[in-house]
Motif scaffolding. Structure first.
Motif, PDB file in Angstrom:
ATOM      1  N   PHE A 169      32.758  43.736  36.201  1.00 26.43           N
ATOM      2  CA  PHE A 169      32.833  42.881  37.388  1.00 26.43           C
ATOM      3  C   PHE A 169      34.268  42.441  37.675  1.00 26.43           C
ATOM      4  O   PHE A 169      34.748  42.547  38.810  1.00 26.43           O
ATOM      5  N   THR A 170      34.966  41.940  36.650  1.00 27.47           N
ATOM      6  CA  THR A 170      36.310  41.401  36.888  1.00 27.47           C
ATOM      7  C   THR A 170      37.311  42.501  37.233  1.00 27.47           C
ATOM      8  O   THR A 170      38.167  42.311  38.107  1.00 27.47           O
ATOM      9  N   ALA A 171      37.213  43.652  36.575  1.00 27.12           N
ATOM     10  CA  ALA A 171      38.125  44.755  36.891  1.00 27.12           C
ATOM     11  C   ALA A 171      37.911  45.224  38.326  1.00 27.12           C
ATOM     12  O   ALA A 171      38.865  45.509  39.063  1.00 27.12           O
ATOM     13  N   THR A 172      36.642  45.283  38.751  1.00 26.64           N
ATOM     14  CA  THR A 172      36.318  45.684  40.126  1.00 26.64           C
ATOM     15  C   THR A 172      36.808  44.644  41.123  1.00 26.64           C
ATOM     16  O   THR A 172      37.421  44.974  42.146  1.00 26.64           O
ATOM     17  N   ALA A 173      36.547  43.358  40.824  1.00 29.28           N
ATOM     18  CA  ALA A 173      36.937  42.282  41.742  1.00 29.28           C
ATOM     19  C   ALA A 173      38.450  42.214  41.908  1.00 29.28           C
ATOM     20  O   ALA A 173      38.961  42.147  43.035  1.00 29.28           O
ATOM     21  N   PHE A 174      39.201  42.251  40.809  1.00 27.51           N
ATOM     22  CA  PHE A 174      40.656  42.145  40.908  1.00 27.51           C
ATOM     23  C   PHE A 174      41.277  43.392  41.532  1.00 27.51           C
ATOM     24  O   PHE A 174      42.361  43.321  42.125  1.00 27.51           O
ATOM     25  N   SER A 175      40.611  44.540  41.417  1.00 26.41           N
ATOM     26  CA  SER A 175      41.136  45.742  42.077  1.00 26.41           C
ATOM     27  C   SER A 175      41.024  45.626  43.595  1.00 26.41           C
ATOM     28  O   SER A 175      41.812  46.227  44.331  1.00 26.41           O
ATOM     29  N   LEU A 176      40.032  44.840  44.068  1.00 26.71           N
ATOM     30  CA  LEU A 176      39.858  44.641  45.514  1.00 26.71           C
ATOM     31  C   LEU A 176      40.766  43.550  46.057  1.00 26.71           C
ATOM     32  O   LEU A 176      41.127  43.562  47.233  1.00 26.71           O
ATOM     33  N   MET A 177      41.138  42.592  45.197  1.00 27.80           N
ATOM     34  CA  MET A 177      42.051  41.528  45.624  1.00 27.80           C
ATOM     35  C   MET A 177      43.416  42.127  46.002  1.00 27.80           C
ATOM     36  O   MET A 177      43.971  42.935  45.264  1.00 27.80           O
TER      37      MET A 177
END
Length: 396
Positions: A228-236
């Protein structure tokens, strides 16, 4: 290592706060981000992702830290590739430059929601059925093969998908934008604007992207928090990155090949893991198969190595330089000639100056690279017409 509800709560709060900050301080007022603004905020978001990864490494251990960075880099590379499609969609719908930020932020939020749903579904399937690793691996191998196929010539048709055609048929839609409004009134009737349609197109595209990216990151880690966090920060920061590398996207001519190698590698890794955990009765009698498993450290090294080679090969390629300059010249000429592109005179002057700069680069290139461009005669006509209209504008 299990993650406490408190850590989950703080992490989600931080991500939501970043999205809210992005909207209220950068997007609420429509404008075209300057290069400095895009560069600064792209760096800030990458920096936040790295800091978060370091914290994961310190408090979660080497394995969690390595998994996070491998997942983040892979998802970031896939996100950059997604920007190509966003560019096609917004060009197809002729979204005004100053309103593209809102479309991109919507795409990021929708993508985060869609991916969160797929993450929960994927985690549930993985915990219940070991054969899902086989399915994920095959999905990535097929995706890698599709990336190697030549792109269709009518790429703009991707924006006119079934959902859009149905929306145009059954709902009242206008042909023109009304700022960044989703609905407007025409002759007393409430109608949808193209802004809503382009958001639907972006949202539909995000769902397709999630089908590829989630299996990819589950091939690197099955830790839901890391996924979740790797995906979320990649979109930020994807919105800022769009404006930062807008003119360079065409330059990365080998990116699809690099991504194909990475996805194929992760697909093989998933299938090897599936064999190691095998419980399908028709494979080795339902017993695990003794195979070599690829470590996270090796995965991280392969991902970084492939991306470095891909980017440098693209930037050093003469064909890539020519393709970038010609495509940018076509885009800038089209934007200048399209009166609905922007209402900002300074933005139109900026676009014309970029067109002139691209022309200067093209004239210095070897003719064999220039002549490879598709529709080169049509591009020359567009450029000539842009010069004619600009001269007419200056003479007023």
């Amino acid at each position: 290592m299990p993650v406490s509800p408190l850590v989950w709560g703080v992490t989600i709060t931080v991500i939501l706060a970043l999205l809210a900050f992005d909207y209220f301080f950068h997007i609420r007022k429509a404008h075209v981000p300057k290069l400095k603004e895009a560069a600064v905020w792209s760096s800030v978001y990458v920096g936040l992702a790295v800091v978060f990864g370091v914290l994961v490494w310190i408090f979660g251990g080497t394995d969690m830290g390595s998994e996070y960075f491998a997942g983040y880099i892979t998802e970031k590379a896939l996100s950059v590739d997604n920007l190509f499609v966003f560019l096609v969609i917004m060009a197809s719908f002729r979204v005004p430059r100053e309103d593209q930020q809102k479309v991109l932020l919507f795409g990021i939020v929708f993508s985060l929601i869609a991916r969160s749903g797929f993450i929960l579904l994927g985690a549930a399937l993985i915990n219940s059925f070991a054969w899902v690793f086989y399915a994920f691996g095959l999905i990535l191998l097929v995706t890698a093969g599709n990336l190697l196929k030549p792109e269709p010539e009518d790429a703009d048709a991707e924006a006119n998908n079934v959902i859009i055609r149905l929306a145009r048929r059954f709902f009242h839609t206008t042909d023109h934008y009304d700022g960044d409004k989703l609905f407007t009134e025409v002759d007393g009737k409430r109608m949808m604007t193209p802004m809503l349609l382009v958001m639907v197109a972006i949202g539909g595209t995000d769902i397709m992207f999630a089908l590829d990216s989630i299996p990819a990151i589950f091939g690197l880690t099955q830790n839901v928090f890391i996924v979740f966090t790797a995906t979320a920060f990649s979109l930020m920061g994807l919105r800022q990155l769009y404006f930062l590398i807008d003119g360079l996207l065409d330059r990365l001519i080998y990116l699809s090949y690099g991504l194909a190698v990475i996805l194929a590698f992760i697909g093989v890794k998933l299938i090897l893991h599936a064999l190691h955990e095998n419980n399908l009765p028709f494979i080795n009698g339902g017993e695990p198969v003794p195979v070599v498993e690829i470590s996270t450290a090796v995965s991280l090294a392969v991902i970084v190595g492939v991306l470095v080679v891909t980017v440098f090969a693209s930037l050093l390629s003469k064909a890539g330089k020519a393709q970038t300059a010609i495509n940018n010249a076509r885009r800038h000429a089209t934007a200048y000639l399209d009166l609905s592109y922007t209402a900002d005179p300074a933005e139109r002057e900026r676009v014309f100056n970029l067109l002139v700069a691209e022309e200067a680069q093209i004239r210095q290139m070897d003719r064999k690279y220039r002549d490879r461009a598709k529709d080169v005669d049509k591009i020359r006509e567009q450029v000539a017409e842009a010069h004619r209209q600009h001269a007419e504008y200056l003479s007023r």
